[in-house]
Enzyme design. Structure first.
Site, PDB file in Angstrom:
ATOM      1  N   ASN A 114      -4.097   5.205  -3.458  1.00 56.67           N
ATOM      2  CA  ASN A 114      -3.625   4.231  -2.485  1.00 56.67           C
ATOM      3  C   ASN A 114      -4.584   3.056  -2.541  1.00 56.67           C
ATOM      4  OD1 ASN A 114      -4.716   3.198   0.136  1.00 56.67           O
ATOM      5  ND2 ASN A 114      -2.819   3.985   0.981  1.00 56.67           N
ATOM      6  N   MET A 165       0.849  -1.188   0.000  1.00 57.40           N
ATOM      7  CA  MET A 165       0.000   0.000   0.000  1.00 57.40           C
ATOM      8  C   MET A 165       0.892   1.249   0.000  1.00 57.40           C
ATOM      9  SD  MET A 165      -3.032  -1.298  -0.015  1.00 57.40           S
ATOM     10  CE  MET A 165      -4.425  -0.514   0.784  1.00 57.40           C
ATOM     11  N   CYS A 166       0.264   2.381  -0.027  1.00 58.49           N
ATOM     12  CA  CYS A 166       1.000   3.623  -0.194  1.00 58.49           C
ATOM     13  C   CYS A 166       0.452   4.639   0.801  1.00 58.49           C
ATOM     14  CB  CYS A 166       0.808   4.154  -1.606  1.00 58.49           C
ATOM     15  SG  CYS A 166       1.037   2.891  -2.858  1.00 58.49           S
ATOM     16  N   GLU A 167       1.044   5.815   0.811  1.00 59.51           N
ATOM     17  CA  GLU A 167       0.455   6.900   1.611  1.00 59.51           C
ATOM     18  C   GLU A 167       0.228   8.115   0.738  1.00 59.51           C
ATOM     19  OE1 GLU A 167       1.022   7.618   5.579  1.00 59.51           O
ATOM     20  OE2 GLU A 167       1.726   5.612   6.082  1.00 59.51           O
TER      21      GLU A 167
END
Lengths: 255, 255
Positions: free
Chosen positions: B108, B1-3
């Protein structure tokens, strides 16, 4: 007017040395104080750095002079505004996607009646004649090729004919790339040089800096640099004749 | 996942403080080591900084932490790769032109079967599900509005319906902007905070840094920040419920 800088190489190469020379002309030694930009390709992606401030006073330009981003294809531009206010949206190079590729365009010169150029679905964001010309070329390409073309030299031959037409509207020195090829079109002023083995030393015209390329290269490296005016004092730069185009890939001259 | 990190403000504002917190999560305190990017709007133009390297070790990120580029609208992203290799063309945010405007997108989450999404003339350059989703939305917008729309809140209501559809394919937290509006869609995790007068102090969670906003603002300033997780420890961040969207302009909540 503006100044252009392009690089095509067969190995990721940093352009810090050439950019140091160009940057000096951006508001310090030259009148090109109205912004600058630089695009570095890496694979299918590219990074674009832009600043509407003078290059010679830009913290981003300082970082790029010192941080050696390596790329096989670079397009840079320093601007002296004529059409279009000093603003980020009018700062070259311009980027657009076509056929799943990042296309990059930078222009030196001035075109008349540019607002009459049909641009189809490629709508200019800023007010420059340059971005209009870019959108005009992309639209011509999309109309010409109903299916994604695979012979890119043919595509760039077609771009040459578009550039011939645009030159009728004024001064049109051009750098254009799809990420692999670097297309160069001369209307008034463009020079190029290919550096390959045996490499020697080069000295900037605009700053007291010398580099020994032998220390930074391998015998297989081929690096071509294109600029509005020669950047070094002790090398022989080839002048491109008005109306002539050049296509480079991996530093090599294709046509 | 990402931010994700987004900012909408009524006055050009620097995002150095928030970015300092986010950057710490990019390969130092967090697992998001697979690149980062940040887009700053200035008028109709925007600047995009990207690096496929970890944010916390990037010289470009260091420069941005210290060089206060002021903007009314910022979108930033740090990446932990899932679909699409670690490469510049897969690094968010993504930019495309539509209706003569720069559109910016950061995502995201993770979508299944993204390659089946029709994207029309907006062809993805990289391999991420995110860029496919962006191209899908732009294509839907172009098909929905034959003429350039002027009521942007209506346009973003339509985007909300597209996002509802995309959420059926997986996790889809989204930041999208046309340069004026910041659209936020929550699939699992997003928080927002609006800072306005009277301003107070804020302390980063990820680094020992405190800022007194009173010293950096005027009483008229309105600044909204959106993030995957709260960035400060002593302020109240609003959690967005799954399936909810928010639209901000000049820092104010539109819907």
């Amino acid at each position: 007017m503006c100044e252009l800088l392009g690089m095509s190489a067969n190995i990721p190469t940093d352009i810090c040395f050439s950019f140091k020379g160009l940057a000096k002309r951006g508001g310090d030694r030259g009148p090109h104080k109205d912004g600058w930009g630089m695009v570095f390709y890496e694979g299918k992606g590219c990074r674009t750095f832009k600043d509407p401030k003078a290059c010679s006073f830009s913290p981003i330009a300082r970082m790029l002079e010192d941080y050696p981003i390596k790329s096989k294809l670079v397009i840079a531009h320093i601007r002296q505004a004529n059409k279009g206010k000093i603003a980020l949206e009018n700062t070259h190079p311009f980027n657009r996607e076509l056929w799943g590729k990042n296309w990059t365009f930078a222009h030196n010169g001035q075109l008349n009646n540019h607002k009459k150029l049909p641009t189809g679905r490629f709508e200019p964001i800023g007010q420059t004649d340059s971005e209009y010309a870019f959108c005009y070329i992309l639209n011509k390409l999309e109309l010409r090729y109903k299916n994604k073309p695979h012979n890119l030299p043919n595509v760039f031959s077609f771009v040459k004919r578009c550039a011939d037409d645009l030159r009728q509207l004024g001064v049109f020195n051009l750098l254009l790339s799809d990420g692999q090829y670097l297309f160069v079109y001369c209307s008034t002023n463009l020079y190029w040089i290919t550096r390959k083995s045996p490499f020697g030393k080069a000295r900037l015209i605009d700053e007291d800096v010398e580099i020994d390329f032998q220390k930074h290269t391998t015998p297989n490296d081929v690096v071509t640099v294109i600029a509005t005016n020669p950047l070094t004092s002790n090398e022989v730069w080839q002048k491109i004749a008005p109306g002539e185009s050049y296509l480079f890939k991996h530093g090599e001259h294709i046509f």
